[in-house]
Design an enzyme around this catalytic site. Structure first.
Site, PDB file in Angstrom:
ATOM      1  N   THR A 181       0.845  -1.201   0.000  1.00 54.84           N
ATOM      2  CA  THR A 181       0.000   0.000   0.000  1.00 54.84           C
ATOM      3  C   THR A 181       0.881   1.252   0.000  1.00 54.84           C
ATOM      4  O   THR A 181       2.062   1.183   0.314  1.00 54.84           O
ATOM      5  CB  THR A 181      -0.900   0.045   1.252  1.00 54.84           C
ATOM      6  OG1 THR A 181      -0.072   0.105   2.420  1.00 54.84           O
ATOM      7  CG2 THR A 181      -1.786  -1.188   1.339  1.00 54.84           C
ATOM      8  N   ASP A 182       0.277   2.392  -0.350  1.00 55.11           N
ATOM      9  CA  ASP A 182       1.007   3.654  -0.251  1.00 55.11           C
ATOM     10  C   ASP A 182       0.184   4.664   0.539  1.00 55.11           C
ATOM     11  O   ASP A 182      -0.882   4.325   1.061  1.00 55.11           O
ATOM     12  CB  ASP A 182       1.415   4.177  -1.636  1.00 55.11           C
ATOM     13  CG  ASP A 182       0.204   4.576  -2.485  1.00 55.11           C
ATOM     14  OD1 ASP A 182      -0.892   4.843  -1.930  1.00 55.11           O
ATOM     15  OD2 ASP A 182       0.356   4.629  -3.718  1.00 55.11           O
ATOM     16  N   LYS A 183       0.680   5.886   0.651  1.00 54.59           N
ATOM     17  CA  LYS A 183       0.030   6.875   1.513  1.00 54.59           C
ATOM     18  C   LYS A 183      -1.359   7.273   1.065  1.00 54.59           C
ATOM     19  O   LYS A 183      -2.097   7.926   1.806  1.00 54.59           O
ATOM     20  CB  LYS A 183       0.932   8.094   1.723  1.00 54.59           C
ATOM     21  CG  LYS A 183       1.101   8.993   0.534  1.00 54.59           C
ATOM     22  CD  LYS A 183       2.197  10.030   0.757  1.00 54.59           C
ATOM     23  CE  LYS A 183       1.778  11.176   1.653  1.00 54.59           C
ATOM     24  NZ  LYS A 183       0.754  12.049   1.052  1.00 54.59           N
ATOM     25  N   MET A 184      -1.769   6.899  -0.168  1.00 51.82           N
ATOM     26  CA  MET A 184      -3.167   7.117  -0.580  1.00 51.82           C
ATOM     27  C   MET A 184      -4.088   6.049   0.011  1.00 51.82           C
ATOM     28  O   MET A 184      -5.304   6.117  -0.157  1.00 51.82           O
ATOM     29  CB  MET A 184      -3.282   7.098  -2.111  1.00 51.82           C
ATOM     30  CG  MET A 184      -3.062   8.447  -2.756  1.00 51.82           C
ATOM     31  SD  MET A 184      -3.527   8.450  -4.505  1.00 51.82           S
ATOM     32  CE  MET A 184      -2.108   9.317  -5.211  1.00 51.82           C
ATOM     33  N   GLY A 185      -3.477   5.032   0.651  1.00 49.52           N
ATOM     34  CA  GLY A 185      -4.270   3.989   1.297  1.00 49.52           C
ATOM     35  C   GLY A 185      -4.622   2.833   0.370  1.00 49.52           C
ATOM     36  O   GLY A 185      -5.340   1.912   0.750  1.00 49.52           O
TER      37      GLY A 185
END
Lengths: 134, 134, 134, 134
Positions: free
Chosen positions: C15-19
């Site tokens: 996952t990344d910081k955008m969820g």
């Protein structure tokens, strides 16, 4: 400092859904740290491998203190921990570069191998690394 | 076993130029291990986060024993190390599934947070994890 | 289906910081898809490499339709696109397994090499892959 | 050049068992390329996200020409492909920095969103990107 420091920016894909750097990535940061320390003493790791010398990680320890975010500039400081005939320990501190805030400390032990079995560190590299302690 | 075990195959992109699993990936394997242990006791981590509970890794330790190759099936065995009001330690062993050969052991300490500050583990999860020790 | 399908769960570090899943990871999912397709026709890719045959990606295309989250179960469906003497194209569809929602489609072209230069696909593998079209 | 270029070294964990950069990593290199292009025109992507603007990748294309190895210095050149009200295409070329040898070309289409639905690019950013075409 009897060591070396390298700076880089946090990449987007290194973040996770908590919005911070995923803790797995610090292992890669440590690797970059020792890569640059070896380059700085004249023994780029790529050159060691070209000569048939491989460093294999046998132990890894990380203590996470605080975290950082996408695009922040980080600094990894790498020092020699100890050195033996066939293994070496590097110590690391990862900081947010702007404020110096400590993100993580840790160390890795690496065994020197010829690709198959443990072997002695090349003598000139051994002396070079030992000189970092002085 | 008072723990849980999960199997998966080594992905191609997890290998490095030495032809083996890059040591960084074991951090991800540990994460999969605790994810499946939490699911097995009825508290999928995704559900904990949906309730505003986040586990933050504060300490990581790995000892590498031997290595494995692309496409080999691995098994991560995860056990409870210890549990406190606001933190928990999980212990891991990663094995090559076919022969049971040990690849790595290690542990992580996780702090329980509400996304901002440390908080107590939810009471039912605490009891569930404690029951793993018996 | 003249192809193959494989299921797995989204890992936290994907996952990344955008969820959501970072778009980079679909490249790894495609790789898992063709790995399993090759295994299903009796030519595990690890075995091909052991015989000195390497598939090198020369082209990659992905169209992202929707996204998925941590811990969701995904399914990669892989089919033969076309096959030539020294190259092969695989087509992929990645779906959220539970509802069948389409996440991404794409394809890769792979050149067959002997580790140095392009070479013909081994005859039995060529025939096996061609049979997938019927 | 109406674009931007950024240099960095190949990290060890980006290699795979073929001894070269795993093709997945070029997706990350493209991301670094557009990150630096946006910074160079005064709109760091981190700042856009802080204002509630998110770029979501909807299409990705890569053509691999040759490969590079651990520790080589690479250069990503990024240019504006086209720009519309709610989407933008960036074109990339990745080269080995020392000799200029071309490793890969490609492009990504990004949709501008407010985190939920597609929205117009902020007017000043739109004008700034358009000026790159002149």
């Amino acid at each position: 400092m009897n060591g070396h420091s390298v700076r880089f920016r946090v990449r987007y894909y290194e973040t996770d859904k908590m919005g911070i750097i995923h803790h797995k990535n610090f292992v890669g940061y440590f690797e970059m740290g020792r890569t640059e320390l070896l380059r700085s003493v004249g023994y780029p790791y790529a050159q060691l491998e070209a000569q048939g010398i491989f460093f294999v990680v046998t132990e890894l320890h990380v203590e996470y203190k605080s975290n950082a975010r996408y695009d922040e500039e980080l600094e990894v400081q790498t020092r020699l921990g100890w050195i033996r005939h066939a293994s070496v320990r590097f110590d690391y501190a990862v900081r947010q570069a702007a404020e110096g805030r400590l993100l993580a400390t840790g160390w890795t032990v690496l065994a020197c191998t010829d690709g198959k079995k443990v072997c002695r560190l090349p003598e000139p590299l051994l002396r070079k690394l030992e000189s970092l302690r002085e």
